[in-house]
Design a protein around this motif. Sequence first.
Motif, mmCIF file in Angstrom:
data_model
loop_
_atom_site.group_PDB
_atom_site.id
_atom_site.type_symbol
_atom_site.label_atom_id
_atom_site.label_comp_id
_atom_site.label_asym_id
_atom_site.label_seq_id
_atom_site.Cartn_x
_atom_site.Cartn_y
_atom_site.Cartn_z
ATOM 1 N N LEU A 1 22.241 42.220 -44.012
ATOM 2 C CA LEU A 1 23.591 41.762 -44.352
ATOM 3 C C LEU A 1 23.736 41.803 -45.868
ATOM 4 O O LEU A 1 23.145 40.992 -46.583
ATOM 5 C CB LEU A 1 23.815 40.343 -43.830
ATOM 6 C CG LEU A 1 25.187 39.711 -44.070
ATOM 7 C CD1 LEU A 1 26.300 40.581 -43.508
ATOM 8 C CD2 LEU A 1 25.237 38.317 -43.461
ATOM 9 N N ARG B 1 21.610 35.008 -36.026
ATOM 10 C CA ARG B 1 20.237 35.265 -35.560
ATOM 11 C C ARG B 1 20.063 34.777 -34.123
ATOM 12 O O ARG B 1 19.508 35.482 -33.268
ATOM 13 C CB ARG B 1 19.225 34.578 -36.470
ATOM 14 C CG ARG B 1 17.765 34.852 -36.067
ATOM 15 C CD ARG B 1 16.791 33.961 -36.806
ATOM 16 N NE ARG B 1 16.862 32.578 -36.330
ATOM 17 C CZ ARG B 1 16.279 32.126 -35.211
ATOM 18 N NH1 ARG B 1 15.587 32.958 -34.442
ATOM 19 N NH2 ARG B 1 16.371 30.857 -34.871
ATOM 20 N N ALA C 1 27.676 34.174 -46.150
ATOM 21 C CA ALA C 1 26.541 34.853 -45.524
ATOM 22 C C ALA C 1 25.499 33.852 -45.039
ATOM 23 O O ALA C 1 24.980 33.969 -43.919
ATOM 24 C CB ALA C 1 25.921 35.840 -46.520
ATOM 25 N N ARG C 2 25.195 32.860 -45.853
ATOM 26 C CA ARG C 2 24.145 31.902 -45.491
ATOM 27 C C ARG C 2 24.616 30.925 -44.412
ATOM 28 O O ARG C 2 23.806 30.437 -43.625
ATOM 29 C CB ARG C 2 23.639 31.201 -46.743
ATOM 30 C CG ARG C 2 22.965 32.210 -47.662
ATOM 31 C CD ARG C 2 22.296 31.714 -48.888
ATOM 32 N NE ARG C 2 21.951 32.864 -49.729
ATOM 33 C CZ ARG C 2 20.911 33.659 -49.546
ATOM 34 N NH1 ARG C 2 20.088 33.428 -48.539
ATOM 35 N NH2 ARG C 2 20.679 34.677 -50.341
ATOM 36 N N ILE D 1 19.562 38.733 -45.656
ATOM 37 C CA ILE D 1 20.625 38.799 -46.653
ATOM 38 C C ILE D 1 20.105 39.505 -47.904
ATOM 39 O O ILE D 1 19.053 39.153 -48.435
ATOM 40 C CB ILE D 1 21.129 37.382 -47.007
ATOM 41 C CG1 ILE D 1 21.768 36.741 -45.766
ATOM 42 C CG2 ILE D 1 22.125 37.429 -48.157
ATOM 43 C CD1 ILE D 1 22.160 35.290 -45.958
ATOM 44 N N ASP E 1 28.176 34.701 -50.898
ATOM 45 C CA ASP E 1 26.830 34.281 -50.528
ATOM 46 C C ASP E 1 26.874 33.030 -49.652
ATOM 47 O O ASP E 1 26.095 32.901 -48.699
ATOM 48 C CB ASP E 1 26.025 34.012 -51.802
ATOM 49 C CG ASP E 1 24.533 33.900 -51.549
ATOM 50 O OD1 ASP E 1 23.946 34.878 -51.047
ATOM 51 O OD2 ASP E 1 23.956 32.832 -51.833
ATOM 52 N N ILE F 1 18.445 37.987 -39.544
ATOM 53 C CA ILE F 1 19.517 38.488 -40.403
ATOM 54 C C ILE F 1 19.011 38.395 -41.837
ATOM 55 O O ILE F 1 18.804 37.294 -42.357
ATOM 56 C CB ILE F 1 20.807 37.664 -40.231
ATOM 57 C CG1 ILE F 1 21.213 37.578 -38.746
ATOM 58 C CG2 ILE F 1 21.925 38.261 -41.082
ATOM 59 C CD1 ILE F 1 21.526 38.898 -38.087
ATOM 60 N N GLN G 1 24.120 33.115 -41.239
ATOM 61 C CA GLN G 1 22.808 33.726 -41.024
ATOM 62 C C GLN G 1 22.104 33.218 -39.765
ATOM 63 O O GLN G 1 21.712 34.008 -38.895
ATOM 64 C CB GLN G 1 21.928 33.477 -42.254
ATOM 65 C CG GLN G 1 20.579 34.187 -42.201
ATOM 66 C CD GLN G 1 19.797 33.982 -43.495
ATOM 67 O OE1 GLN G 1 19.989 32.992 -44.212
ATOM 68 N NE2 GLN G 1 18.903 34.910 -43.797
ATOM 69 N N GLU G 2 21.933 31.931 -39.635
ATOM 70 C CA GLU G 2 21.199 31.385 -38.490
ATOM 71 C C GLU G 2 21.984 31.507 -37.177
ATOM 72 O O GLU G 2 21.400 31.912 -36.151
ATOM 73 C CB GLU G 2 20.817 29.933 -38.758
ATOM 74 C CG GLU G 2 19.999 29.276 -37.658
ATOM 75 C CD GLU G 2 18.650 29.940 -37.400
ATOM 76 O OE1 GLU G 2 18.016 29.601 -36.389
ATOM 77 O OE2 GLU G 2 18.221 30.803 -38.206
#
Length: 318
Positions: free
Chosen positions: A28, A50, A42-43, A59, A39, A57, A46-47
């Motif tokens: 990603l 996943r 994205a974070r 980053i 950012d 995932i 992320q989980e």
Amino acid sequence: MIAGLAVVASLGCGTAMAQDYPNRPIRLVVPYPAGGTTDIIARALQEPLRLSLGQPIIIENRGGGAGATGQREVLQSPADGYSLLISNNGPTTILPLIRANIGYEATGALAPISLLTSTPLVLVTNIAVPVTNLREFFDYVRARPDRVNYGTAGVGSFGHVATLLMAQMAGLQAVHVPYRGQAPMTLAVLSGEVQFTLTSYSQAMNEHIEAGKLRRLGVSSAEPSSLVPNTPPIASVLPGYSAEVWFGLLAPAHTPAEIVAKLNDAVRDALAMPAVQAPLRGAGMQPAASTPEAFAARLNADAELWRGVLARADIKPE
């Protein structure tokens, strides 16, 4: 006949790829340094992604070129769903209109998966400007052609094109003063070096407003925004005006539709989670999932809108 067989084989390959997708980690790409708005999105995702997709995932922050470097990296990657991009209006639909030889077009270069968030800009004035509402503001600027300055985070920034659109619709003639980012631009409004700005909502800006050092007059969304309560839309006195910062998830062009659909489902599920919504709203963003088709329509409408705004302002690619 051979060509027809090739098409069938290609479609079959794409379907098989989608059925097996994903079977390895997904990259990603965030086209900005760590810690920024993109950012944070994205974070937050992320989980949940996943867990939904069953693969890590990863980053990757690829800053540079005002977002264009990371965008080019993804659009040049294989269209297999393993390289994804979180981007926004700037590098996706505005930079290709103002930078020659950027390496991609404002539409068609990437496959839209889903919108992620939407955020209005806020219209803010220096406290010395003798206006208290939107109507007074427009009257004040109209009465002083080329004698009122506005600040932005740079030529071609979203705040710049959104202000151009507002000025063109309202018949304003104001002087553009570009800065290298939001922080120096905010200082310029505080000091009175510029009289107003149309910019992203931020906690720092809000603190100055609450301290009585700046005055917030309106938001750029078509309707009132829960992110900026008790603030009227600019459209309430300038009908039809709307300019919001969006962030979205994209993949290389020609990514199989089945993979796009699987990613869209995962994103929509993630954005419905309170644990994902909380950090986004805390950063001043409204979660806003969409279908791939709706996102594509948004990209096309944006490109057409900003192309017209820049042409009327006589801003050409450089």
